[in-house]
Design an enzyme around this catalytic site. Structure first.
Site, PDB file in Angstrom:
ATOM      1  N   GLY A  14     -42.985  25.013  12.904  1.00 35.81           N
ATOM      2  CA  GLY A  14     -42.005  24.269  14.073  1.00 35.81           C
ATOM      3  C   GLY A  14     -41.958  25.093  15.293  1.00 35.81           C
ATOM      4  O   GLY A  14     -40.864  25.335  15.684  1.00 35.81           O
ATOM      5  N   SER A  15     -43.263  25.461  15.888  1.00 40.94           N
ATOM      6  CA  SER A  15     -43.121  26.503  16.814  1.00 40.94           C
ATOM      7  C   SER A  15     -43.681  26.279  18.408  1.00 40.94           C
ATOM      8  O   SER A  15     -43.863  27.175  18.999  1.00 40.94           O
ATOM      9  CB  SER A  15     -43.777  28.090  16.227  1.00 40.94           C
ATOM     10  OG  SER A  15     -44.792  27.502  15.636  1.00 40.94           O
ATOM     11  N   THR A  16     -43.795  24.960  18.655  1.00 46.61           N
ATOM     12  CA  THR A  16     -44.442  24.845  20.015  1.00 46.61           C
ATOM     13  C   THR A  16     -43.242  25.009  20.963  1.00 46.61           C
ATOM     14  O   THR A  16     -43.669  24.515  21.969  1.00 46.61           O
ATOM     15  CB  THR A  16     -45.153  23.263  19.985  1.00 46.61           C
ATOM     16  OG1 THR A  16     -43.949  22.312  19.492  1.00 46.61           O
ATOM     17  CG2 THR A  16     -46.026  23.238  19.041  1.00 46.61           C
ATOM     18  N   GLY A  18     -38.597  25.726  21.514  1.00 42.62           N
ATOM     19  CA  GLY A  18     -37.409  25.992  21.092  1.00 42.62           C
ATOM     20  C   GLY A  18     -37.307  27.655  20.302  1.00 42.62           C
ATOM     21  O   GLY A  18     -38.286  28.285  20.573  1.00 42.62           O
ATOM     22  N   ILE A  19     -36.596  27.596  19.241  1.00 43.27           N
ATOM     23  CA  ILE A  19     -36.376  28.927  18.672  1.00 43.27           C
ATOM     24  C   ILE A  19     -37.902  29.219  18.143  1.00 43.27           C
ATOM     25  O   ILE A  19     -38.138  30.476  18.044  1.00 43.27           O
ATOM     26  CB  ILE A  19     -35.154  28.786  17.419  1.00 43.27           C
ATOM     27  CG1 ILE A  19     -33.912  28.783  17.931  1.00 43.27           C
ATOM     28  CG2 ILE A  19     -35.472  29.926  16.548  1.00 43.27           C
ATOM     29  CD1 ILE A  19     -32.976  28.399  17.051  1.00 43.27           C
ATOM     30  N   GLY A  20     -38.393  28.428  17.369  1.00 44.77           N
ATOM     31  CA  GLY A  20     -39.772  28.860  16.918  1.00 44.77           C
ATOM     32  C   GLY A  20     -40.626  29.418  18.043  1.00 44.77           C
ATOM     33  O   GLY A  20     -41.431  30.387  17.545  1.00 44.77           O
ATOM     34  N   SER A 141     -28.528  27.431  10.258  1.00 48.35           N
ATOM     35  CA  SER A 141     -27.442  27.230  11.391  1.00 48.35           C
ATOM     36  C   SER A 141     -26.058  27.393  10.731  1.00 48.35           C
ATOM     37  O   SER A 141     -25.699  27.197   9.717  1.00 48.35           O
ATOM     38  CB  SER A 141     -27.667  25.733  11.755  1.00 48.35           C
ATOM     39  OG  SER A 141     -26.550  25.464  12.460  1.00 48.35           O
ATOM     40  N   TYR A 154     -27.813  16.769   8.209  1.00 47.39           N
ATOM     41  CA  TYR A 154     -28.382  17.968   8.882  1.00 47.39           C
ATOM     42  C   TYR A 154     -27.552  19.039   8.213  1.00 47.39           C
ATOM     43  O   TYR A 154     -28.186  20.188   7.726  1.00 47.39           O
ATOM     44  CB  TYR A 154     -28.262  18.033  10.128  1.00 47.39           C
ATOM     45  CG  TYR A 154     -28.644  19.547  11.017  1.00 47.39           C
ATOM     46  CD1 TYR A 154     -30.085  19.526  11.082  1.00 47.39           C
ATOM     47  CD2 TYR A 154     -27.753  20.066  11.514  1.00 47.39           C
ATOM     48  CE1 TYR A 154     -30.387  20.649  11.720  1.00 47.39           C
ATOM     49  CE2 TYR A 154     -27.932  21.273  12.206  1.00 47.39           C
ATOM     50  CZ  TYR A 154     -29.356  21.905  12.166  1.00 47.39           C
ATOM     51  OH  TYR A 154     -29.673  22.888  12.854  1.00 47.39           O
TER      52      TYR A 154
END
Length: 264
Positions: A14-16, A18-20, A141, A154
């Site tokens: 999940g790195s395209t 945000g945090i990733g 989180s 979540y």
């Protein structure tokens, strides 16, 4: 400080954005070969191009896979090269009253947010143990501890991450492999920025004012008193990915801006 990360290879789910994306960027700056991940090749290509423009010497590639689709995940696992650093970051979220969350939504949240890290770790941890080196980092989180009433599904997944990470760390005794979790706080990712923009337009208020109001309303216990930038979580992640962090194992480390009103 030399984090001794050159020649290492990392996979960040999940790195395209945000945090990733921020973690991938900082790893690249430290000389790590990084494999990023997104749901579509288009998103990967855009992220890779952006990173190459900023860091011309970067060694970066990407593998498309939707972690809600087990077949795509299995294909990803089959082509992953030897990985030294695994960042379990991919995740989905939304706001929804508990009574309106259907069974299939609970399943999807567990599939993406929890089983993603389980499947990747199950494949990569034995190889790390065999060569006696490696890092696995889960991005959780504060919502896994302070469960939001309209994001219970979540929060459940972020709590599960803490248990899985600590359990996996138990398997690394007397090795140079570590497994840790980062407990992030309210972060100004692209998704949050989009929501803030919509509120700003609807209320006809400046974006910065909306951000301040949201922090006061939703996160009154924050000591930082602003949204966290993804790069501020990435800094901790990259330290934990380095050989220098060997004494930190089985830990849940907070980068939450002081939102959690607890001493541990």
């Amino acid at each position: 400080m030399d984090l001794q990360l050159r020649s290492k290879t990392a996979f960040v789910s999940g790195s395209t954005q945000g945090i990733g994306f921020a973690i991938a960027r900082l790893l690249l700056i430290e000389g790590v070969k990084v494999i990023i991940n997104g749901r579509t090749q288009e998103k990967i290509d855009t992220a890779v191009e952006k990173l190459k423009q900023e860091i011309p010497a970067a060694t970066i590639s990407g593998i498309a896979a939707d972690f809600a689709n087990v077949d795509e995940v299995n294909k990803l696992l089959a082509i992953l090269p030897e990985i030294d650093i695994l960042i379990n970051n991919v995740g989905i979220f939304d706001l929804k009253p508990f009574a309106d969350i259907r069974d299939e939504e609970w399943t999807k949240f567990f599939e993406v947010n929890v089983l993603s890290g389980i499947r990747l770790s199950r494949s990569l941890l034995p190889k790390m143990l065999a060569k006696n080196q490696g890092r696995i980092i889960f991005i959780s989180s504060e919502s896994g501890i302070n469960i939001p009433e309209h994001m219970i599904h979540y929060g459940m997944t972020k709590t599960a991450m803490l248990s899985i990470s600590r359990g996996l760390a138990q398997l690394t005794k007397n090795t140079a492999v570590t497994v840790n979790t980062i407990i992030g706080g309210p972060t100004y990712s692209e998704g949050v920025a989009g929501a803030v923009g919509q509120i700003s337009a609807a209320q006809k208020q400046p974006v910065e004012q909306v951000k301040k109001d949201l922090m006061k309303t939703l996160n009154p216990t924050s000591l930082l008193q602003r949204f966290i930038d993804p790069s501020e979580i990435a800094t901790l992640a990259v330290y934990l990915a380095s050989p220098l962090s060997i004494a930190t194992n089985g830990a849940a480390l907070r980068a939450d801006g002081g939102v959690l009103n607890t001493i541990i």
